[in-house]
Design a protein around this motif. Structure first.
Motif, PDB file in Angstrom:
ATOM      1  N   ASP A  69     -10.792 -11.868  -5.801  1.00 31.91           N
ATOM      2  CA  ASP A  69     -12.089 -11.957  -5.070  1.00 31.91           C
ATOM      3  C   ASP A  69     -11.742 -13.058  -4.484  1.00 31.91           C
ATOM      4  O   ASP A  69     -12.634 -13.203  -3.434  1.00 31.91           O
ATOM      5  CB  ASP A  69     -12.705 -11.959  -5.590  1.00 31.91           C
ATOM      6  CG  ASP A  69     -13.797 -10.827  -6.790  1.00 31.91           C
ATOM      7  OD1 ASP A  69     -12.815  -9.883  -5.920  1.00 31.91           O
ATOM      8  OD2 ASP A  69     -14.120 -10.281  -7.710  1.00 31.91           O
ATOM      9  N   GLU A  77      -4.366  -5.907   3.561  1.00 34.17           N
ATOM     10  CA  GLU A  77      -4.926  -5.247   2.500  1.00 34.17           C
ATOM     11  C   GLU A  77      -4.607  -6.332   1.225  1.00 34.17           C
ATOM     12  O   GLU A  77      -3.466  -6.954   1.039  1.00 34.17           O
ATOM     13  CB  GLU A  77      -4.392  -4.617   2.711  1.00 34.17           C
ATOM     14  CG  GLU A  77      -4.333  -3.455   2.148  1.00 34.17           C
ATOM     15  CD  GLU A  77      -4.067  -2.163   1.598  1.00 34.17           C
ATOM     16  OE1 GLU A  77      -4.326  -1.101   1.152  1.00 34.17           O
ATOM     17  OE2 GLU A  77      -2.428  -1.809   1.954  1.00 34.17           O
ATOM     18  N   VAL A  78      -5.642  -6.048   0.464  1.00 30.96           N
ATOM     19  CA  VAL A  78      -5.829  -6.571  -0.633  1.00 30.96           C
ATOM     20  C   VAL A  78      -5.966  -6.103  -1.874  1.00 30.96           C
ATOM     21  O   VAL A  78      -7.206  -5.679  -1.479  1.00 30.96           O
ATOM     22  CB  VAL A  78      -6.493  -8.529  -0.819  1.00 30.96           C
ATOM     23  CG1 VAL A  78      -6.548  -9.043  -2.505  1.00 30.96           C
ATOM     24  CG2 VAL A  78      -5.645  -9.004  -0.002  1.00 30.96           C
ATOM     25  N   LYS A  79      -4.608  -5.750  -2.881  1.00 31.84           N
ATOM     26  CA  LYS A  79      -5.437  -4.889  -3.313  1.00 31.84           C
ATOM     27  C   LYS A  79      -4.595  -4.785  -5.073  1.00 31.84           C
ATOM     28  O   LYS A  79      -3.475  -5.536  -5.172  1.00 31.84           O
ATOM     29  CB  LYS A  79      -4.973  -3.389  -2.793  1.00 31.84           C
ATOM     30  CG  LYS A  79      -2.987  -3.018  -3.408  1.00 31.84           C
ATOM     31  CD  LYS A  79      -2.986  -2.021  -2.492  1.00 31.84           C
ATOM     32  CE  LYS A  79      -1.562  -2.064  -1.956  1.00 31.84           C
ATOM     33  NZ  LYS A  79      -1.182  -0.100  -1.516  1.00 31.84           N
ATOM     34  N   THR A  80      -5.663  -4.739  -5.888  1.00 33.93           N
ATOM     35  CA  THR A  80      -5.007  -5.014  -8.145  1.00 33.93           C
ATOM     36  C   THR A  80      -5.423  -3.734  -7.901  1.00 33.93           C
ATOM     37  O   THR A  80      -6.148  -2.807  -8.153  1.00 33.93           O
ATOM     38  CB  THR A  80      -6.105  -5.246  -8.466  1.00 33.93           C
ATOM     39  OG1 THR A  80      -5.373  -6.129  -9.871  1.00 33.93           O
ATOM     40  CG2 THR A  80      -7.694  -5.494  -7.975  1.00 33.93           C
ATOM     41  N   LYS A  81      -4.932  -3.169  -9.206  1.00 31.66           N
ATOM     42  CA  LYS A  81      -3.397  -1.771  -9.650  1.00 31.66           C
ATOM     43  C   LYS A  81      -4.618  -2.411 -11.296  1.00 31.66           C
ATOM     44  O   LYS A  81      -3.489  -1.180 -12.447  1.00 31.66           O
ATOM     45  CB  LYS A  81      -3.121  -1.611  -9.341  1.00 31.66           C
ATOM     46  CG  LYS A  81      -2.693  -1.150  -7.975  1.00 31.66           C
ATOM     47  CD  LYS A  81      -1.449   0.065  -8.206  1.00 31.66           C
ATOM     48  CE  LYS A  81      -1.683   0.452  -6.375  1.00 31.66           C
ATOM     49  NZ  LYS A  81      -0.160   1.580  -5.741  1.00 31.66           N
ATOM     50  N   SER A  84      -9.604  -6.562 -14.381  1.00 29.05           N
ATOM     51  CA  SER A  84     -10.104  -8.185 -12.755  1.00 29.05           C
ATOM     52  C   SER A  84     -10.466  -8.934 -14.058  1.00 29.05           C
ATOM     53  O   SER A  84     -10.814  -9.784 -13.658  1.00 29.05           O
ATOM     54  CB  SER A  84     -11.369  -7.709 -12.329  1.00 29.05           C
ATOM     55  OG  SER A  84     -12.602  -7.419 -12.596  1.00 29.05           O
ATOM     56  N   SER A 103      -0.275  -8.137   4.004  1.00 24.19           N
ATOM     57  CA  SER A 103      -0.834  -7.559   2.120  1.00 24.19           C
ATOM     58  C   SER A 103      -0.474  -8.574   0.655  1.00 24.19           C
ATOM     59  O   SER A 103       0.459  -8.909   0.822  1.00 24.19           O
ATOM     60  CB  SER A 103      -0.109  -6.490   1.760  1.00 24.19           C
ATOM     61  OG  SER A 103       1.276  -6.423   1.350  1.00 24.19           O
ATOM     62  N   THR A 105      -0.299  -6.945  -2.730  1.00 30.72           N
ATOM     63  CA  THR A 105      -0.500  -5.741  -4.713  1.00 30.72           C
ATOM     64  C   THR A 105      -0.435  -6.579  -4.933  1.00 30.72           C
ATOM     65  O   THR A 105       0.160  -7.149  -5.639  1.00 30.72           O
ATOM     66  CB  THR A 105       0.351  -4.697  -3.796  1.00 30.72           C
ATOM     67  OG1 THR A 105      -0.202  -4.177  -2.687  1.00 30.72           O
ATOM     68  CG2 THR A 105      -0.091  -3.904  -4.763  1.00 30.72           C
ATOM     69  N   ARG A 107      -0.029  -5.091  -9.707  1.00 30.54           N
ATOM     70  CA  ARG A 107      -0.019  -4.170 -10.149  1.00 30.54           C
ATOM     71  C   ARG A 107       0.217  -4.687 -11.562  1.00 30.54           C
ATOM     72  O   ARG A 107       1.406  -5.440 -11.905  1.00 30.54           O
ATOM     73  CB  ARG A 107       1.015  -3.396  -9.607  1.00 30.54           C
ATOM     74  CG  ARG A 107       2.138  -3.649  -9.366  1.00 30.54           C
ATOM     75  CD  ARG A 107       2.583  -2.343  -8.761  1.00 30.54           C
ATOM     76  NE  ARG A 107       4.321  -2.841  -8.041  1.00 30.54           N
ATOM     77  CZ  ARG A 107       5.824  -2.758  -9.473  1.00 30.54           C
ATOM     78  NH1 ARG A 107       5.323  -2.729 -10.477  1.00 30.54           N
ATOM     79  NH2 ARG A 107       6.686  -3.067  -8.643  1.00 30.54           N
TER      80      ARG A 107
END
Length: 119
Positions: A69, A77-81, A84, A103, A105, A107
């Motif tokens: 966050d 792009e900011v992504k998490t799998k 949190s 980006s 990532t 994961r």
């Protein structure tokens, strides 16, 4: 630890010394940090990113969690799998900083189809 690349690739895998704080900077390159096989990890790892068009990939061990966050993306792009909320089973990674057109990532480890059949 400070890892910087302009257009190259930095990759860490296997069992390596992971500090409690990382600074990752990339203009157009890739930084791939795999923590899934590290035997001794700090319970919390702070990761500051400064990306132009670069890419950061963080692979956490089973049970690892990540809070992204605090990361601001302009066109990137900011992504998490992974979850949190910190858990007791793995390290908690806190990612903050700026992403231009690149980006980030986060994961978990990839499991081969063979390993998923055996376990």
């Amino acid at each position: 630890m400070r890892l910087t690349t302009a257009a190259g690739t930095i990759k860490r895998t296997g069992d390596w010394q992971v500090p409690a704080a990382l600074y990752l900077q990339s203009s157009m390159g890739t930084i791939h940090l795999d923590l899934s096989e590290v035997r001794s990890l700090p319970p919390r790892i702070d990761v500051e990113v400064a990306l132009g068009m670069g890419e950061v990939v963080l692979v956490l061990p089973e049970g690892g969690t990540a809070d992204v966050d605090g990361t601001k993306a302009s066109w990137g792009e900011v992504k998490t799998k992974v979850p949190s909320t910190p858990g007791a089973a793995g390290p908690h990674v806190v990612v903050h900083g700026k992403v231009g057109m690149g980006s980030v990532t986060v994961r978990g480890p990839r499991r081969s189809w063979w390993r998923s059949m055996v376990e």
